[in-house]
Design a protein around this motif. Structure first.
Motif, PDB file in Angstrom:
ATOM      1  N   HIS A  94      55.001  61.249  58.459  1.00  0.00           N
ATOM      2  CA  HIS A  94      54.825  60.412  57.272  1.00  0.00           C
ATOM      3  C   HIS A  94      53.630  59.481  57.483  1.00  0.00           C
ATOM      4  CE1 HIS A  94      58.740  61.711  55.716  1.00  0.00           C
ATOM      5  NE2 HIS A  94      59.194  61.538  56.947  1.00  0.00           N
ATOM      6  N   PHE A  95      52.654  59.540  56.583  1.00  0.00           N
ATOM      7  CA  PHE A  95      51.419  58.773  56.709  1.00  0.00           C
ATOM      8  C   PHE A  95      51.467  57.574  55.776  1.00  0.00           C
ATOM      9  CE2 PHE A  95      46.893  57.894  56.069  1.00  0.00           C
ATOM     10  CZ  PHE A  95      46.392  58.026  57.351  1.00  0.00           C
ATOM     11  N   CYS A  96      51.041  56.410  56.266  1.00  0.00           N
ATOM     12  CA  CYS A  96      51.126  55.171  55.491  1.00  0.00           C
ATOM     13  C   CYS A  96      49.754  54.512  55.390  1.00  0.00           C
ATOM     14  CB  CYS A  96      52.112  54.215  56.142  1.00  0.00           C
ATOM     15  SG  CYS A  96      52.225  52.606  55.334  1.00  0.00           S
ATOM     16  N   MET A  97      49.397  54.108  54.169  1.00  0.00           N
ATOM     17  CA  MET A  97      48.155  53.369  53.941  1.00  0.00           C
ATOM     18  C   MET A  97      48.505  51.914  53.607  1.00  0.00           C
ATOM     19  SD  MET A  97      45.194  55.279  53.926  1.00  0.00           S
ATOM     20  CE  MET A  97      44.118  54.954  52.537  1.00  0.00           C
ATOM     21  N   MET A  98      48.064  50.990  54.476  1.00  0.00           N
ATOM     22  CA  MET A  98      48.229  49.560  54.229  1.00  0.00           C
ATOM     23  C   MET A  98      46.855  49.001  53.861  1.00  0.00           C
ATOM     24  SD  MET A  98      50.477  48.651  57.611  1.00  0.00           S
ATOM     25  CE  MET A  98      51.818  49.717  58.174  1.00  0.00           C
ATOM     26  N   ALA A  99      46.770  48.244  52.797  1.00  0.00           N
ATOM     27  CA  ALA A  99      45.471  47.742  52.363  1.00  0.00           C
ATOM     28  C   ALA A  99      45.623  46.395  51.692  1.00  0.00           C
ATOM     29  CB  ALA A  99      44.821  48.741  51.405  1.00  0.00           C
ATOM     30  N   GLY A 100      44.567  45.584  51.789  1.00  0.00           N
ATOM     31  CA  GLY A 100      44.570  44.274  51.166  1.00  0.00           C
ATOM     32  C   GLY A 100      43.559  43.375  51.846  1.00  0.00           C
ATOM     33  N   PRO A 101      43.423  42.143  51.386  1.00  0.00           N
ATOM     34  CA  PRO A 101      42.406  41.239  51.933  1.00  0.00           C
ATOM     35  C   PRO A 101      42.758  40.702  53.305  1.00  0.00           C
ATOM     36  CG  PRO A 101      43.754  40.080  50.344  1.00  0.00           C
ATOM     37  CD  PRO A 101      44.198  41.524  50.298  1.00  0.00           C
ATOM     38  N   CYS A 102      41.732  40.306  54.038  1.00  0.00           N
ATOM     39  CA  CYS A 102      41.957  39.686  55.342  1.00  0.00           C
ATOM     40  C   CYS A 102      42.830  38.457  55.184  1.00  0.00           C
ATOM     41  CB  CYS A 102      40.619  39.316  55.975  1.00  0.00           C
ATOM     42  SG  CYS A 102      40.766  38.434  57.534  1.00  0.00           S
ATOM     43  N   SER A 103      42.493  37.632  54.171  1.00  0.00           N
ATOM     44  CA  SER A 103      43.301  36.435  53.934  1.00  0.00           C
ATOM     45  C   SER A 103      43.614  36.284  52.455  1.00  0.00           C
ATOM     46  CB  SER A 103      42.571  35.188  54.452  1.00  0.00           C
ATOM     47  OG  SER A 103      41.345  35.012  53.771  1.00  0.00           O
ATOM     48  N   VAL A 104      44.783  35.731  52.202  1.00  0.00           N
ATOM     49  CA  VAL A 104      45.185  35.428  50.834  1.00  0.00           C
ATOM     50  C   VAL A 104      44.466  34.151  50.416  1.00  0.00           C
ATOM     51  CG1 VAL A 104      47.121  34.905  49.319  1.00  0.00           C
ATOM     52  CG2 VAL A 104      47.439  36.459  51.256  1.00  0.00           C
ATOM     53  N   GLU A 105      43.740  34.221  49.285  1.00  0.00           N
ATOM     54  CA  GLU A 105      42.936  33.077  48.853  1.00  0.00           C
ATOM     55  C   GLU A 105      43.453  32.420  47.572  1.00  0.00           C
ATOM     56  OE1 GLU A 105      39.048  34.726  48.541  1.00  0.00           O
ATOM     57  OE2 GLU A 105      38.967  35.336  50.641  1.00  0.00           O
ATOM     58  N   SER A 106      44.038  33.224  46.691  1.00  0.00           N
ATOM     59  CA  SER A 106      44.564  32.699  45.431  1.00  0.00           C
ATOM     60  C   SER A 106      45.499  33.733  44.826  1.00  0.00           C
ATOM     61  CB  SER A 106      43.435  32.392  44.445  1.00  0.00           C
ATOM     62  OG  SER A 106      42.803  33.594  44.020  1.00  0.00           O
ATOM     63  N   GLU A 107      46.304  33.313  43.859  1.00  0.00           N
ATOM     64  CA  GLU A 107      47.193  34.260  43.197  1.00  0.00           C
ATOM     65  C   GLU A 107      46.391  35.328  42.462  1.00  0.00           C
ATOM     66  OE1 GLU A 107      50.547  34.362  39.623  1.00  0.00           O
ATOM     67  OE2 GLU A 107      50.211  32.494  40.734  1.00  0.00           O
ATOM     68  N   GLU A 108      45.343  34.917  41.786  1.00  0.00           N
ATOM     69  CA  GLU A 108      44.512  35.860  41.031  1.00  0.00           C
ATOM     70  C   GLU A 108      43.924  36.915  41.960  1.00  0.00           C
ATOM     71  OE1 GLU A 108      40.621  35.846  38.034  1.00  0.00           O
ATOM     72  OE2 GLU A 108      41.164  34.047  39.170  1.00  0.00           O
ATOM     73  N   GLN A 109      43.426  36.474  43.109  1.00  0.00           N
ATOM     74  CA  GLN A 109      42.793  37.411  44.049  1.00  0.00           C
ATOM     75  C   GLN A 109      43.793  38.407  44.619  1.00  0.00           C
ATOM     76  OE1 GLN A 109      43.419  36.577  47.705  1.00  0.00           O
ATOM     77  NE2 GLN A 109      41.698  37.562  48.765  1.00  0.00           N
ATOM     78  N   ILE A 110      44.933  37.920  45.134  1.00  0.00           N
ATOM     79  CA  ILE A 110      45.857  38.821  45.822  1.00  0.00           C
ATOM     80  C   ILE A 110      46.540  39.777  44.854  1.00  0.00           C
ATOM     81  CG2 ILE A 110      47.822  37.220  45.762  1.00  0.00           C
ATOM     82  CD1 ILE A 110      46.827  39.670  48.611  1.00  0.00           C
ATOM     83  N   VAL A 111      46.838  39.320  43.638  1.00  0.00           N
ATOM     84  CA  VAL A 111      47.465  40.194  42.652  1.00  0.00           C
ATOM     85  C   VAL A 111      46.474  41.272  42.197  1.00  0.00           C
ATOM     86  CG1 VAL A 111      48.446  40.329  40.338  1.00  0.00           C
ATOM     87  CG2 VAL A 111      49.164  38.502  41.891  1.00  0.00           C
ATOM     88  N   ALA A 112      45.216  40.878  41.988  1.00  0.00           N
ATOM     89  CA  ALA A 112      44.201  41.845  41.560  1.00  0.00           C
ATOM     90  C   ALA A 112      43.984  42.923  42.613  1.00  0.00           C
ATOM     91  CB  ALA A 112      42.889  41.125  41.252  1.00  0.00           C
ATOM     92  N   VAL A 113      43.890  42.505  43.863  1.00  0.00           N
ATOM     93  CA  VAL A 113      43.680  43.482  44.950  1.00  0.00           C
ATOM     94  C   VAL A 113      44.916  44.366  45.106  1.00  0.00           C
ATOM     95  CG1 VAL A 113      43.299  43.779  47.423  1.00  0.00           C
ATOM     96  CG2 VAL A 113      42.035  42.027  46.174  1.00  0.00           C
ATOM     97  N   ALA A 114      46.098  43.778  45.010  1.00  0.00           N
ATOM     98  CA  ALA A 114      47.333  44.551  45.150  1.00  0.00           C
ATOM     99  C   ALA A 114      47.417  45.646  44.095  1.00  0.00           C
ATOM    100  CB  ALA A 114      48.545  43.627  45.065  1.00  0.00           C
ATOM    101  N   LYS A 115      47.104  45.300  42.856  1.00  0.00           N
ATOM    102  CA  LYS A 115      47.148  46.291  41.784  1.00  0.00           C
ATOM    103  C   LYS A 115      46.114  47.393  42.001  1.00  0.00           C
ATOM    104  CE  LYS A 115      49.024  43.289  38.159  1.00  0.00           C
ATOM    105  NZ  LYS A 115      48.769  42.628  36.851  1.00  0.00           N
TER     106      LYS A 115
END
Length: 334
Positions: A94-115
Motif C-alpha cells: 500500500h503506497f501513501c502520498m503525504m503532502a502539504g506545507p512545511c509550516s502552517v501559516e494561516s487557515e486560508e493557506q492550509i485549507v487551500a493547500v489541503a484541497k
C-alpha cells in the motif's frame, strides 16, 4: 531469540508455551502469519535452553538473533507491517502520498493547500505547527494554533493529518492528531520515543541527519518496546561532504531497510534535496526503488513561504508529480 511454531498448532498448547516463556522473565512478541506463527523473545535469553524448546512437538525451529533491534526485526515478524490511519494504509504493497506545507501559516493557506493536494491524489495532509529551526530568530510555527488549523483543514477535506511533535510536555495537544512525526533532530530523544510508545498512535520516525540505519532501527525499537508497533520509517537524507544539495538522499536505505525490518519505509525528497526542481526526480526514484510512500512539501505561494519555500512544490507541480508517481508504481509492480 525466535521460536517458529509448526503450522496448525492448537491455541491451548501455544498459550502454555507463551506462559512458560513469560515466567522465564521474557517478553513474548507474537507474529501471526498466514502459514506460521513466530514468537519473538526479548530479554535475557541465555537463561532459556534452546535445545529444550526445540524438542517440543509444537516447535519447528529456534534461532538466536544477533542484531540489537528485536521488535522491528524482520526475523521476528517476516510479513510486512501495514500501518492503518483511518482508511489509509501504509506498507505491505500500500503506497501513501503525504503532502502539504512545511509550516502552517494561516487557515486560508492550509485549507487551500489541503484541497489542492487531495484533488491530486494525496492520502494525508502534512504541515508543521511546531517547527525546529536552526536559528532561534526564524519562524518556529504557530504551535497550538497551528494544530487547530490543521484540524480545520482535515474537516474540510477528510485527509488525516501528520505533524511533528518536539517535546513530551506538548503531548496533550496532539490527542486529536492522526500521525505524530518525530523529526530528524529528535530521532534520538529517547524520553520522547518512550512516551510515544505508550500512545498507540501511528508514529512517523525520520532518520537523523548523521545517523546510521542501525541507529534509526534502535530508535524505532524504543517506541515498539514501549508497546506501540505502529511505526513508519522515513529516509530524509543525511549530512555528507556534498554542498550542492541540502542533504544526500540515501535511496539504498529503502531496500536495505526492507531487508532488515517489517516496518513501512517512506521517503522525504523535499528535505533531502532542499531544491524544488530536484524533488520530482528523487520522488520518482524513491517510488521505483520500493518506498512505501512519499512525504512532500507543497505550498500555494512558495516565494512568500515562512519556512522552506525553496524546496516546496506548487500545487500544479505536485499534481504532475503525483501522476508520474502512479505511472512509476504501475511499472515497478508489473
Amino acid at each position: 531469540m525466535i521460536v517458529v511454531l509448526k503450522s496448525g498448532v492448537e491455541q491451548e498448547k501455544q498459550a502454555q508455551l507463551i506462559d512458560w516463556l513469560s515466567e522465564q522473565g521474557l517478553q513474548v512478541h507474537i507474529s501471526q502469519g498466514e502459514y506460521q506463527t513466530v514468537l519473538g523473545l526479548v530479554g535475557d535469553t541465555t537463561r532459556v535452553d534452546m535445545d529444550l524448546i526445540g524438542s517440543l512437538g509444537i516447535v519447528d525451529s529456534v534461532k538466536r538473533v544477533t542484531e540489537p533491534f528485536k521488535c522491528c526485526n524482520r526475523k521476528f515478524h517476516p510479513e510486512d507491517t501495514v500501518v492503518q490511519v483511518g482508511n489509509v494504509r501504509i506498507g505491505g504493497g500500500h503506497f501513501c502520498m503525504m503532502a502539504g506545507p512545511c509550516s502552517v501559516e494561516s487557515e486560508e493557506q492550509i485549507v487551500a493547500v489541503a484541497k489542492a493536494v487531495k484533488a491530486s491524489g494525496a492520502d494525508m495532509l502534512r504541515g508543521g505547527a511546531f517547527k525546529p529551526r536552526t536559528s532561534p530568530y526564524d519562524f518556529a510555527g504557530l504551535k497550538a494554533e497551528g494544530l487547530e488549523l490543521l484540524k480545520i483543514a482535515r474537516q474540510e477535506t477528510g485527509l488525516p493529518i501528520v505533524t511533528e511533535i518536539m517535546s513530551i510536555v506538548d503531548l496533550h495537544l496532539f490527542e486529536d492528531v492522526d500521525v505524530l512525526q518525530v523529526g530528524a533532530r529528535n530521532m534520538q530523544n529517547f524520553d520522547l520515543l518512550r512516551e510515544l510508545g505508550k500512545t498507540r498512535k501511528p508514529i512517523l520516525l525520520k532518520r537523523g541527519l548523521a545517523n546510521t540505519l542501525k541507529e534509526l532501527l534502535m530508535s524505532a525499537e524504543y517506541i515498539m518496546a514501549s508497546g506501540n508497533e505502529q511505526v513508519i520509517l522515513c529516509e530524509r537524507g543525511i549530512r555528507t561532504f556534498d554542498d550542492y544539495t541540502r542533504n544526500t538522499l540515501d535511496l539504498a536505505a529503502v531496500p536495505m531497510l526492507h531487508e532488515l525490518t517489517h516496518l513501512p519505509v517512506i521517503v522525504d525528497p523535499s528535505h533531502a534535496t532542499g531544491i524544488n526542481r530536484l524533488v520530482s526526480p528523487m520522488a520518482l526514484a524513491a517510488a521505483a526503488c520500493g518506498a512505501d510512500g512519499l512525504i512532500i512539501e507543497v505550498h500555494n505561494d512558495p516565494i512568500h513561504a515562512l519556512c522552506d519555500g525553496a524546496q516546496s512544490l506548487r500545487p500544479e507541480q505536485f499534481d504532475a508529480l503525483a501522476r508520474k508517481v502512479r505511472t512509476v508504481r504501475e511499472v515497478a509492480l508489473a
